[in-house]
Design a protein around this motif. Structure first.
Motif, short mmCIF file in Angstrom:
data_model
loop_
_atom_site.label_atom_id
_atom_site.label_comp_id
_atom_site.label_asym_id
_atom_site.label_seq_id
_atom_site.Cartn_x
_atom_site.Cartn_y
_atom_site.Cartn_z
N TRP A 36 0.82 -1.21 0.00
CA TRP A 36 0.00 0.00 0.00
C TRP A 36 0.85 1.26 0.00
N PHE A 37 1.95 1.20 0.77
CA PHE A 37 2.77 2.40 0.90
C PHE A 37 3.49 2.75 -0.39
N THR A 38 3.67 1.76 -1.24
CA THR A 38 4.40 2.00 -2.48
C THR A 38 3.52 1.89 -3.71
N ALA A 39 2.21 1.71 -3.47
CA ALA A 39 1.30 1.47 -4.60
C ALA A 39 1.27 2.65 -5.56
N SER A 40 1.21 2.32 -6.84
CA SER A 40 1.03 3.39 -7.82
C SER A 40 -0.29 3.22 -8.57
N GLY A 41 -0.72 1.97 -8.72
CA GLY A 41 -1.96 1.73 -9.45
C GLY A 41 -3.18 1.71 -8.54
N ASP A 42 -3.78 0.54 -8.40
CA ASP A 42 -4.99 0.37 -7.61
C ASP A 42 -4.64 0.32 -6.13
N SER A 43 -4.79 1.46 -5.47
CA SER A 43 -4.32 1.49 -4.09
C SER A 43 -5.25 0.74 -3.13
N ASP A 67 1.35 10.03 5.84
CA ASP A 67 1.99 10.48 4.61
C ASP A 67 1.29 9.90 3.38
N ARG A 68 0.98 8.63 3.48
CA ARG A 68 0.33 7.97 2.34
C ARG A 68 -1.03 8.61 2.06
N ILE A 69 -1.76 8.90 3.14
CA ILE A 69 -3.06 9.53 2.96
C ILE A 69 -2.90 10.90 2.31
N ALA A 70 -1.93 11.66 2.79
CA ALA A 70 -1.69 12.99 2.22
C ALA A 70 -1.39 12.88 0.73
N LEU A 71 -0.59 11.88 0.40
CA LEU A 71 -0.22 11.66 -1.00
C LEU A 71 -1.46 11.38 -1.86
#
Lengths: 185, 185
Positions: free
Chosen positions: B55-62, B114-118
């Motif tokens: 999840w932290f590195t996901a680029s596609g379907d998060s 951080d992930r949410i912010a992204l």
DNA sequence: GATTATACTGACACTTTGTCAGTACTGCTG
DNA sequence: CAGCAGTACTGACAAAGTGTCAGTATAATC
């Protein structure tokens, strides 16, 4: 005393030092520290259950009632946070207390689960595993309340309310999202 | 040993009885039981962080990546549940361990936040207090994992995955619902 | 084979707990 | 008021666990 020192520093010796009585006098009233904590739990449960009534008995706008219940529970914890914390942290340390804690949480789980089932029947909550969700949400509440209000400086009650309300509402009262239903493995 | 007995029964004496060595030998490696637990935490964190990568590195379907991360974390806990439980239950008992635990949770909070912010910046997650929600969701996970997999009989990994995924997804990835935004007091 | 570091142990001092015999205080009864 | 409960409390003890330390094996190094 729990406002000042964490439960780990509360020996029977130190407790009784504050009373002017001798240490054995403690055993007149409690069989050990965990038993004392068990009694605190019984008292606290009454307060919490009272505070949580709105949602469990709501007939109209159950979202507003949920908010009201959460607000009430938070208010109780603002007042008694360290007690709640002491109980939850002591639970794993004693078999009897652990059972009492599990029973306490179990009653919340059952109540929430029943409420969800009721609202599902009324079409206000969609299809979801109410029993499992209840357990999870209650654990969320317990750990959040302990962490936010169990010691000074306490968290901001309004912010905590906003967060818990958000999670409860979204979890219970939103439509199933695409791709969720039926996923497994 | 943690599979058999709860942490409260694990004295240095009983630990060393199982090894054939004398009790003082314990102090060759650890300064006390809590210090031992602290090391277990460090080891476990590595495993958990690895499992949570998707999840932290996901680029596609998060959403799928989130499910994958939760599955991974659950798998680690199915294997090491009692250790995780021992750590979380010991944390309140020792000042140093408490700090280590808070730091451990804090790193999760920061990562999730951080992930949410992204994803908010990318428009995948709507407006919400990512920081507060992260803390709450992580506490939800921790208490759920400890309760479900920290002792035998363990919970059903699939069911737990379903529940946690439901709450995470609904909390993060659903539209704001009417009457939520802007409520206060 | 001597030396040095490492691994380990027995024994001690200390802390906390739970118990128990026994004392002091209370209120009641004849 | 004397006598008699019943309650509240205490000092002293035994048990269990902790952390330390001087000292002894064991292994590693030169």
């Amino acid at each position: 005393m729990l406002w000042e020192r964490p439960i780990r520093d509360l020996s029977i010796t130190s407790i009784m030092n504050g009373t002017g009585l001798s240490r054995p006098a403690f055993y007149q009233y409690f069989s050990n520290v965990h038993n004392l904590v068990e009694q605190l739990l019984a008292d606290l449960e009454v307060e919490l259950v009272t505070a949580a009534m709105p949602w469990f008995t709501a007939s109209g706008d159950s979202r507003a009632a949920l908010r009201e219940s959460l607000r009430g529970i938070i208010a109780v914890c603002v007042e008694n946070g360290p007690v709640f914390r002491a109980i939850s942290e002591s639970a794993p340390l004693d078999a009897r207390l652990e059972i009492a804690w599990a029973a306490f949480m179990g009653r919340w789980d059952a109540a929430v689960s029943d409420r969800i089932a009721l609202e599902q029947k009324a079409g206000m909550i969609g299809p979801l595993d109410g029993s499992a969700i209840s357990v999870a949400l209650n654990r969320l509440d317990a750990s959040t309340l302990v962490a936010e209000f169990g010691r000074r400086p306490q968290g901001d009650p309004k912010a905590v309310l906003g967060t818990l309300y958000h999670i409860w509402i979204k979890t219970l009262y939103t439509e199933p999202i695409a791709g969720f239903e039926g996923l497994d493995s």
